[in-house]
Design a protein around this motif. Structure first.
Motif, short mmCIF file in Angstrom:
data_model
loop_
_atom_site.label_atom_id
_atom_site.label_comp_id
_atom_site.label_asym_id
_atom_site.label_seq_id
_atom_site.Cartn_x
_atom_site.Cartn_y
_atom_site.Cartn_z
N GLU A 41 0.86 -1.19 0.00
CA GLU A 41 0.00 0.00 0.00
C GLU A 41 0.89 1.24 0.00
O GLU A 41 1.82 1.34 0.81
CB GLU A 41 -0.91 -0.02 1.23
CG GLU A 41 -1.57 1.29 1.60
CD GLU A 41 -2.41 1.90 0.49
OE1 GLU A 41 -3.26 1.19 -0.10
OE2 GLU A 41 -2.22 3.11 0.19
N SER A 65 -11.80 3.83 0.49
CA SER A 65 -12.23 3.00 1.62
C SER A 65 -11.98 3.65 2.98
O SER A 65 -12.15 3.00 4.01
CB SER A 65 -11.49 1.65 1.58
OG SER A 65 -11.61 1.06 0.31
N THR A 79 -5.20 3.81 -10.29
CA THR A 79 -3.78 3.82 -10.67
C THR A 79 -3.35 2.49 -11.30
O THR A 79 -2.22 2.36 -11.76
CB THR A 79 -2.86 4.13 -9.46
OG1 THR A 79 -3.14 3.20 -8.46
CG2 THR A 79 -3.03 5.54 -8.96
N GLY A 136 -16.70 1.28 -7.83
CA GLY A 136 -17.64 2.40 -7.94
C GLY A 136 -18.25 2.82 -6.62
O GLY A 136 -17.55 3.02 -5.62
C1 LIG Z 1 -17.71 9.69 -0.60
C2 LIG Z 1 -17.83 8.22 -0.81
C3 LIG Z 1 -18.83 7.54 -0.15
C4 LIG Z 1 -18.98 6.16 -0.34
N1 LIG Z 1 -19.94 5.48 0.34
C5 LIG Z 1 -20.05 4.15 0.18
C6 LIG Z 1 -20.97 3.40 0.94
O1 LIG Z 1 -21.67 3.95 1.80
N2 LIG Z 1 -21.08 2.07 0.71
C7 LIG Z 1 -20.31 1.44 -0.23
O2 LIG Z 1 -20.45 0.23 -0.42
N3 LIG Z 1 -19.39 2.11 -0.93
C8 LIG Z 1 -19.25 3.44 -0.75
N4 LIG Z 1 -18.33 4.13 -1.47
C9 LIG Z 1 -17.54 3.41 -2.46
C10 LIG Z 1 -16.43 2.62 -1.81
O3 LIG Z 1 -15.83 3.40 -0.84
C11 LIG Z 1 -15.43 2.18 -2.87
O4 LIG Z 1 -16.09 1.47 -3.89
C12 LIG Z 1 -14.35 1.29 -2.28
O5 LIG Z 1 -13.77 1.89 -1.16
C13 LIG Z 1 -13.30 0.98 -3.32
O6 LIG Z 1 -12.30 0.21 -2.70
P1 LIG Z 1 -10.92 -0.09 -3.46
O7 LIG Z 1 -10.13 -0.91 -2.52
O8 LIG Z 1 -11.22 -0.61 -4.81
O9 LIG Z 1 -10.28 1.32 -3.68
P2 LIG Z 1 -9.54 2.26 -2.63
O10 LIG Z 1 -10.19 2.24 -1.31
O11 LIG Z 1 -9.39 3.59 -3.28
O12 LIG Z 1 -8.14 1.56 -2.43
C14 LIG Z 1 -7.10 1.60 -3.37
C15 LIG Z 1 -5.81 1.62 -2.56
O13 LIG Z 1 -4.72 1.42 -3.42
C16 LIG Z 1 -3.66 2.25 -3.00
N5 LIG Z 1 -2.79 2.44 -4.15
C17 LIG Z 1 -3.09 3.10 -5.28
N6 LIG Z 1 -2.07 3.02 -6.13
C18 LIG Z 1 -1.10 2.29 -5.53
C19 LIG Z 1 0.18 1.87 -5.92
N7 LIG Z 1 0.68 2.17 -7.12
N8 LIG Z 1 0.91 1.16 -5.06
C20 LIG Z 1 0.43 0.83 -3.85
N9 LIG Z 1 -0.79 1.21 -3.43
C21 LIG Z 1 -1.55 1.93 -4.28
C22 LIG Z 1 -4.36 3.50 -2.53
O14 LIG Z 1 -3.56 4.26 -1.67
C23 LIG Z 1 -5.59 2.94 -1.86
O15 LIG Z 1 -5.40 2.70 -0.48
C24 LIG Z 1 -18.13 5.50 -1.26
C25 LIG Z 1 -17.11 6.20 -1.89
C26 LIG Z 1 -16.95 7.54 -1.67
C27 LIG Z 1 -15.83 8.26 -2.34
#
Ligand SMILES: Cc1cc2nc3c(=O)[nH]c(=O)nc-3n(C[C@H](O)[C@H](O)[C@H](O)COP(=O)(O)OP(=O)(O)OC[C@H]3O[C@@H](n4cnc5c(N)ncnc54)[C@H](O)[C@@H]3O)c2cc1C
Length: 628
Positions: A280, A290, A453, A579
């Motif tokens: 991370e 998240s 990314t 999403g």
């Molecule tokens: C305002 C808001 C409200 C929301 N409310 C809800 C809700 O109530 N219920 C729900 O189900 N969903 C909700 N969502 C959607 C949900 O939060 C996301 O769909 C989910 O968090 C996505 O998770 P992820 O792990 O794919 O992405 P992320 O949580 O964005 O995780 C990606 C991670 O990868 C890391 N990273 C990126 N590039 C690199 C790299 N090159 N090397 C190492 N690490 C890297 C980042 O730092 C990050 O920690 C909401 C989103 C937002 C923005």
């Protein structure tokens, strides 16, 4: 539905009993466990191997519970059991509890099953037991529709149950038995309590060599057999145990991204004994989308049969059961306060009316009028809609931390991954740490879970990952709003107060990658709240949006809002594009990837896996509007 006849559970619909009046458990052991030679086959499993059983007719779950008990008794501790079952007419919660009550020897396992049972959704359900050692995949579906959705050559042994062939011929049709054969591994065995001639002939026609054997209790004969197809020379042995042998699995994995998608995938792999390095770039987990202080466990269901609708429904059922396992409801990090989806607006009212045409378990959702909605919520509401009693909220960073808290997961925080390349038989991720020092990790498999990314890595440049900015607003509770007991959703959502704050969300700006907090977005959240729950909005009084706190972050989305979950290349997988509902979908996505990587039974039907798979995303640039 369930009736009782002479002290035995009985189906009025099929005019037959659920299990033998002589002794259901003994019949299961004789017909299905011994009939498939499972005691010897389980005991002979190599360590870390997995075995897959298939069943037609889940009924009271007795066969599953007995197979699980036997597995715990004789299989090596590191082995895993996949149990697939299909059931078109699941018992209600109280019916299942009553039907399992007589079996005191199975009580602990029956209680665990009953806990999961209230989370069931139509379609496929995946529930884990015993720390992931036993995985139940329950397809609530027609058997003829469900079997073709299994991967070819997956099942090691079949328990052909279901009501008597004469009373339920659809369960024993030529097409169903062909589906059984198609999903069987070479040499797979089959056992059934019936000895009906046409079932025997049907099995033979499907490719099984079948023999009559002594039946149980009052049944003189039963059938047992094995798939007669030439067994795979590399996996079959004389006693058939090697069909369930180790399937060439990875030992190590590197997961890029420490949000919910990466933590869920790492957790699913670690539970399968794989050593995971979780990379991370931020100094802590859950630094991106998240990282919100609270998020809701809910997603809008569609009424149609589109794979995305089926995925979302399965993911909703999955996340509640999964959280029961890893982050139980405590009212502090996770609350099960229930959720109301209000039918405000024509589109929403139409969607809800369409959903109402289907039968849903009351434990999943109910249709409520405005009066009942207001009673449930504890505040005045002008619309009825859908009531989800299992809906609630979690603190996403706490969920991520819990998922990553495993001896088999090594965290590399502050590690930005710049490149991802093949290395020998596996993959190498490399980059710089927070101090600018280069690092690299090599592993058998790599999982890309770092949201937008991901396209910086050569094998993923082709995917149309889109940033979608979102902001939530934290509102101090007032005397009027403190009465709110449930989550209320319209075209946004408002959570009950916790720690004196309500969370109201969320804005949605496609193409905007800014994560700065904006007063205008607070105003937008409040304006939407005033639309779907005006009394609640008024209850907050006149707030100065410039003084409000909250959090903005960037979601990652794909055309059509369909996440990308699957295999990119040999040993390379992705869980991206979750999403607006990643808290709901990421858990099941992690489970899918772990199954693909270990060659075990996936938790979703083939049609849904195909819709999530990278192959469709490269060329399928569908728009959300195209989804029915
Ligand atoms: C305002 C808001 C409200 C929301 N409310 C809800 C809700 O109530 N219920 C729900 O189900 N969903 C909700 N969502 C959607 C949900 O939060 C996301 O769909 C989910 O968090 C996505 O998770 P992820 O792990 O794919 O992405 P992320 O949580 O964005 O995780 C990606 C991670 O990868 C890391 N990273 C990126 N590039 C690199 C790299 N090159 N090397 C190492 N690490 C890297 C980042 O730092 C990050 O920690 C909401 C989103 C937002 C923005």
């Amino acid at each position: 539905m369930l009736d009782w006849k002479d002290g035995q559970p009985y189906s009025r619909r099929f005019g037959d009993v659920y299990y033998s009046a002589d002794s259901g458990i003994d019949e299961t052991r004789h017909v299905f466990l011994a009939g498939n030679r499972l005691p010897a086959r389980f005991a002979a499993l190599p360590s870390r191997a997995s075995v897959c059983l298939g069943e037609t007719g889940f009924g009271t779950g007795l066969n599953f519970l007995c197979a699980w008990a036997l597995f715990d008794e004789v299989a090596p501790p590191s082995a895993a059991l996949d149990f697939f079952s299909v059931e078109n007419d699941p018992l209600a919660d109280d019916e299942l509890a009553a039907a399992l009550a007589p079996w005191t020897v199975l009580q602990r396992r029956a209680c665990a099953l009953l806990e999961r049972w209230r989370r069931r959704v139509p379609g496929w359900n995946r529930w884990s037991f015993g720390g992931g050692r036993v995985r139940l995949t329950l397809a609530i579906d027609d058997v003829a529709d469900a079997l073709p959705q299994l991967p070819v050559g997956t099942v090691d042994a079949w328990l052909l149950d279901g009501f008597a062939p004469a009373k339920n011929p659809e369960m024993w049709s030529e097409a169903v038995l062909a589906g059984v054969a198609r999903a069987s591994r070479p040499g797979a065995t089959v056992a059934t309590y019936t000895s009906a001639g046409w079932v025997r002939r049907g099995l033979q026609q499907a490719g099984f060599a079948v023999e009559r054997a002594p039946g149980f209790g009052r049944k003189r004969e039963m059938l047992r057999g094995a798939l007669a197809t030439a067994a795979d020379a590399t996996t079959a042995t004389a006693d058939g145990t090697a069909q369930v042998a180790d399937r060439g699995r990875p030992e190590t994995a590197v997961v890029i991204g420490g949000g919910i998608a990466g933590c869920a995938a790492a957790h699913a792999l670690a539970r399968r004994g794989i050593a995971v390095t979780l990379v991370e770039r931020a100094r802590g987990l859950a630094a991106g989308a998240s990282g919100n202080p609270r998020g809701i466990l809910y997603a809008r269901f569609g009424a149609g049969a589109h794979p995305l609708h089926r995925f979302v429904l399965a993911a909703y059922g999955h996340v509640l059961a999964w959280c029961d396992d890893v982050l139980p409801v405590d009212g502090v990090v996770r609350a099960e306060c229930g959720l109301l989806q209000l039918a405000c607006g024509d589109d929403e009212a139409t969607r809800i009316a369409r959903l109402a045409r289907r039968a849903w378990p009351a434990s999943l959702l109910e249709f409520v009028d405005a009066e009942r909605a207001a009673t449930l919520a504890g505040v005045p509401l002008g619309h009825g809609g859908l009531w989800f009693p299992g809906g609630g909220w979690v603190i996403p960073p706490r969920l991520c931390a819990r998922l990553a808290d495993d001896d088999r997961i090594a965290l590399r925080l502050g590690h930005d991954a710049h490149t991802l390349d093949r290395a020998g038989h596996g993959w190498r991720a490399a980059g710089r740490d927070a101090a600018g020092h280069p690092w690299q990790v090599e592993a058998d498999i790599a999982l890309v879970c770092c949201a937008q990314t991901a396209t910086r890595f050569a094998p993923l440049t082709r995917f149309a990952l889109t940033p979608v900015r979102g902001q939530i607003t934290e509102l101090p509770a007032t005397a009027a709003t403190r009465a709110l007991r449930t989550i209320v959703c319209g075209d946004g959502y408002c959570m009950p107060a916790a720690g004196g704050l309500h969370v109201v969300g969320a804005t949605h700006a496609i193409g905007d990658a800014g994560d700065d907090l904006r007063a205008g977005d607070h105003a937008a959240n409040l304006a939407r709240l005033a639309g779907y729950a005006p009394a609640l909005a008024t209850g907050f009084g006149g707030v100065d949006v410039a003084t409000l706190d909250g959090r903005a972050a960037v979601r990652c989305s794909l055309p059509g809002a369909v996440p990308l979950v699957g295999r990119i290349d040999d040993g390379l997988y992705a869980s991206l594009g979750h999403g607006t509902r990643g808290l709901v979908t990421a858990g099941l996505a992690g489970e899918v990837l772990a199954c693909l990587a270990t060659g075990t039974l996936p938790p979703l039907p083939a049609a849904v896996l195909a819709a999530l798979a990278p192959g469709r995303a490269a060329n399928g640039r569908r728009r959300a509007a195209a989804i029915p």
